[in-house]
Write a protein that holds these residues in place. Structure first.
Motif, PDB file in Angstrom:
ATOM      1  N   LEU A   5     -23.559  65.258  55.788  1.00 18.75           N
ATOM      2  CA  LEU A   5     -24.083  65.985  54.638  1.00 18.75           C
ATOM      3  C   LEU A   5     -24.700  65.050  53.606  1.00 18.75           C
ATOM      4  O   LEU A   5     -25.645  65.424  52.906  1.00 18.75           O
ATOM      5  N   ALA A   6     -24.188  63.824  53.530  1.00 17.50           N
ATOM      6  CA  ALA A   6     -24.662  62.866  52.536  1.00 17.50           C
ATOM      7  C   ALA A   6     -25.830  62.011  53.022  1.00 17.50           C
ATOM      8  O   ALA A   6     -26.393  61.237  52.244  1.00 17.50           O
ATOM      9  N   GLU A   7     -26.207  62.151  54.297  1.00 20.88           N
ATOM     10  CA  GLU A   7     -27.281  61.317  54.849  1.00 20.88           C
ATOM     11  C   GLU A   7     -28.623  61.710  54.225  1.00 20.88           C
ATOM     12  O   GLU A   7     -29.008  62.868  54.246  1.00 20.88           O
ATOM     13  N   ARG A   8     -29.326  60.728  53.673  1.00 21.63           N
ATOM     14  CA  ARG A   8     -30.607  61.008  53.025  1.00 21.63           C
ATOM     15  C   ARG A   8     -31.754  60.164  53.576  1.00 21.63           C
ATOM     16  O   ARG A   8     -32.854  60.195  53.020  1.00 21.63           O
ATOM     17  N   HIS A   9     -31.528  59.426  54.652  1.00 20.09           N
ATOM     18  CA  HIS A   9     -32.585  58.590  55.221  1.00 20.09           C
ATOM     19  C   HIS A   9     -32.875  58.971  56.676  1.00 20.09           C
ATOM     20  O   HIS A   9     -34.035  59.218  57.028  1.00 20.09           O
ATOM     21  N   ALA A  10     -31.862  59.007  57.515  1.00 22.66           N
ATOM     22  CA  ALA A  10     -32.060  59.366  58.919  1.00 22.66           C
ATOM     23  C   ALA A  10     -32.442  60.840  59.039  1.00 22.66           C
ATOM     24  O   ALA A  10     -32.093  61.660  58.188  1.00 22.66           O
ATOM     25  N   TRP A  11     -33.172  61.167  60.093  1.00 23.88           N
ATOM     26  CA  TRP A  11     -33.583  62.550  60.331  1.00 23.88           C
ATOM     27  C   TRP A  11     -32.510  63.345  61.060  1.00 23.88           C
ATOM     28  O   TRP A  11     -32.493  64.576  60.994  1.00 23.88           O
ATOM     29  N   THR A  12     -31.652  62.650  61.778  1.00 31.23           N
ATOM     30  CA  THR A  12     -30.585  63.290  62.538  1.00 31.23           C
ATOM     31  C   THR A  12     -29.284  62.546  62.274  1.00 31.23           C
ATOM     32  O   THR A  12     -29.290  61.402  61.810  1.00 31.23           O
ATOM     33  N   ALA A  13     -28.175  63.190  62.597  1.00 29.69           N
ATOM     34  CA  ALA A  13     -26.881  62.535  62.401  1.00 29.69           C
ATOM     35  C   ALA A  13     -25.886  63.060  63.422  1.00 29.69           C
ATOM     36  O   ALA A  13     -25.908  64.241  63.785  1.00 29.69           O
ATOM     37  N   PRO A  14     -24.985  62.187  63.884  1.00 23.98           N
ATOM     38  CA  PRO A  14     -23.891  62.656  64.737  1.00 23.98           C
ATOM     39  C   PRO A  14     -22.826  63.333  63.882  1.00 23.98           C
ATOM     40  O   PRO A  14     -22.642  62.982  62.705  1.00 23.98           O
ATOM     41  N   VAL A  15     -22.160  64.293  64.463  1.00 20.42           N
ATOM     42  CA  VAL A  15     -21.035  64.966  63.800  1.00 20.42           C
ATOM     43  C   VAL A  15     -19.855  64.859  64.752  1.00 20.42           C
ATOM     44  O   VAL A  15     -19.613  65.747  65.570  1.00 20.42           O
ATOM     45  N   PRO A  16     -19.116  63.747  64.701  1.00 21.02           N
ATOM     46  CA  PRO A  16     -18.026  63.544  65.657  1.00 21.02           C
ATOM     47  C   PRO A  16     -16.942  64.599  65.574  1.00 21.02           C
ATOM     48  O   PRO A  16     -16.291  64.913  66.575  1.00 21.02           O
ATOM     49  N   GLU A  17     -16.745  65.146  64.378  1.00 19.30           N
ATOM     50  CA  GLU A  17     -15.679  66.132  64.185  1.00 19.30           C
ATOM     51  C   GLU A  17     -16.253  67.334  63.447  1.00 19.30           C
ATOM     52  O   GLU A  17     -16.607  67.242  62.272  1.00 19.30           O
ATOM     53  N   ALA A  18     -16.363  68.452  64.133  1.00 23.12           N
ATOM     54  CA  ALA A  18     -16.896  69.663  63.511  1.00 23.12           C
ATOM     55  C   ALA A  18     -15.927  70.203  62.475  1.00 23.12           C
ATOM     56  O   ALA A  18     -14.724  69.941  62.515  1.00 23.12           O
ATOM     57  N   GLY A  19     -16.473  71.006  61.556  1.00 26.58           N
ATOM     58  CA  GLY A  19     -15.645  71.563  60.493  1.00 26.58           C
ATOM     59  C   GLY A  19     -14.987  72.877  60.854  1.00 26.58           C
ATOM     60  O   GLY A  19     -14.224  73.416  60.058  1.00 26.58           O
ATOM     61  N   LEU A  20     -15.307  73.427  62.025  1.00 22.07           N
ATOM     62  CA  LEU A  20     -14.698  74.674  62.463  1.00 22.07           C
ATOM     63  C   LEU A  20     -14.790  74.762  63.984  1.00 22.07           C
ATOM     64  O   LEU A  20     -15.489  73.986  64.620  1.00 22.07           O
ATOM     65  N   ALA A  21     -14.076  75.717  64.544  1.00 21.08           N
ATOM     66  CA  ALA A  21     -14.042  75.874  66.005  1.00 21.08           C
ATOM     67  C   ALA A  21     -15.403  76.309  66.526  1.00 21.08           C
ATOM     68  O   ALA A  21     -16.135  77.031  65.838  1.00 21.08           O
ATOM     69  N   PRO A  22     -15.773  75.915  67.756  1.00 22.02           N
ATOM     70  CA  PRO A  22     -15.030  74.991  68.622  1.00 22.02           C
ATOM     71  C   PRO A  22     -15.140  73.548  68.117  1.00 22.02           C
ATOM     72  O   PRO A  22     -16.206  73.101  67.715  1.00 22.02           O
ATOM     73  N   PHE A  23     -14.024  72.861  68.121  1.00 25.76           N
ATOM     74  CA  PHE A  23     -13.957  71.507  67.556  1.00 25.76           C
ATOM     75  C   PHE A  23     -14.448  70.482  68.568  1.00 25.76           C
ATOM     76  O   PHE A  23     -13.703  69.634  69.048  1.00 25.76           O
ATOM     77  N   VAL A  24     -15.724  70.563  68.876  1.00 25.64           N
ATOM     78  CA  VAL A  24     -16.368  69.587  69.761  1.00 25.64           C
ATOM     79  C   VAL A  24     -17.405  68.841  68.928  1.00 25.64           C
ATOM     80  O   VAL A  24     -17.928  69.375  67.947  1.00 25.64           O
TER      81      VAL A  24
END
Length: 242
Positions: free
Chosen positions: A163-182
């Motif tokens: 959410l705080a990324e302001r330079h890259a166009w994409t970002a990994p989300v290793p831990e989702a905030g809700l199910a399914p937790f993938v």
């Protein structure tokens, strides 16, 4: 009725939201400044209605399918054949729409979220033709977004680094905030903002609470999203409490 964001349109139901979004895409295609038209897709049930409408004969014949390129705002790290995949959802919803080979740009979800995010950034840069975003030349013609009950949009979750990324166009989300937790891959705020038009599609009574929280000024992820072009909220009566 609950307070709504600026530029909100209240529509009767989810079908009306999908119909209004479809008409906006048709209009954007007619006014597109370049031959290739970029659309960033969202996941969820309301966008699925929209994709089915776009693939239906009455709307399908009004779209320049050979010019349209479809991208994704986020996806889960699951195979494209998995029921949780946004690629699978979009393909099934579009039905037999005449999408040319190579015009549906799914995220690489076979490796790590980090590798997939890097690869998708390269896909976006290749389509855009530059490595830096120019506000005068948006990446997308249309960005579609939903609103989660926790206020998330795409896979930008509360208190997560993406959410705080302001330079890259994409970002990994290793831990989702809700199910399914993938793990997931998401476009970032600056990439989502690079659009001629951005549409939030918000339907159902379950969305009243996040809309109330946005109206109270809470720092939800959806509040971070802006657009270099127009930003419009298409909200049905249930979500608006109307």
């Amino acid at each position: 009725m609950i307070p709504l964001p600026p530029n909100a349109e209240i529509l009767p139901d989810a079908d009306a939201v999908a119909a209004a979004a479809a008409e906006r895409l048709v209009a954007l295609c007619e006014s597109a400044p370049r031959s290739a038209i970029g659309v960033c897709l969202a996941g969820g049930s309301t966008p699925k209605r929209l994709y089915a409408r776009l693939g239906a004969p009455d709307t399908r014949r009004r779209l320049p399918w050979n010019r349209l390129h479809w991208f994704f705002g986020d996806d889960r790290l699951v195979p494209w054949t998995d029921a949780a995949s946004n690629v699978r959802m979009a393909r099934e919803a579009f039905g037999d729409a005449p999408i040319p080979e190579g015009h549906l740009h799914g995220m690489d979800t076979h490796g790590t979220a980090e590798a997939g995010a890097r690869a998708y950034a390269e896909t976006l840069r290749a389509f855009y033709g530059a490595s830096e975003l120019d506000p005068a030349r948006p990446l997308f013609d249309l960005v579609l977004l939903g609103l989660g009950e926790d206020g998330h949009t795409a896979s930008l979750f509360p208190a997560k680094p993406a959410l705080a990324e302001r330079h890259a166009w994409t970002a990994p989300v290793p831990e989702a905030g809700l199910a399914p937790f993938v793990p997931r891959i998401t476009l970032t705020v600056p990439a989502l903002a690079s659009a001629r038009e951005t549409l939030f599609l918000v339907t159902g009574a379950g969305k009243q609470e996040p809309l109330r929280r946005l109206a109270r000024g809470e720092d939800l992820p959806a509040r971070h999203v802006h657009s270099v072009g127009r930003l419009v909220w298409l909200v049905d009566r249930e979500a608006a409490g109307a």
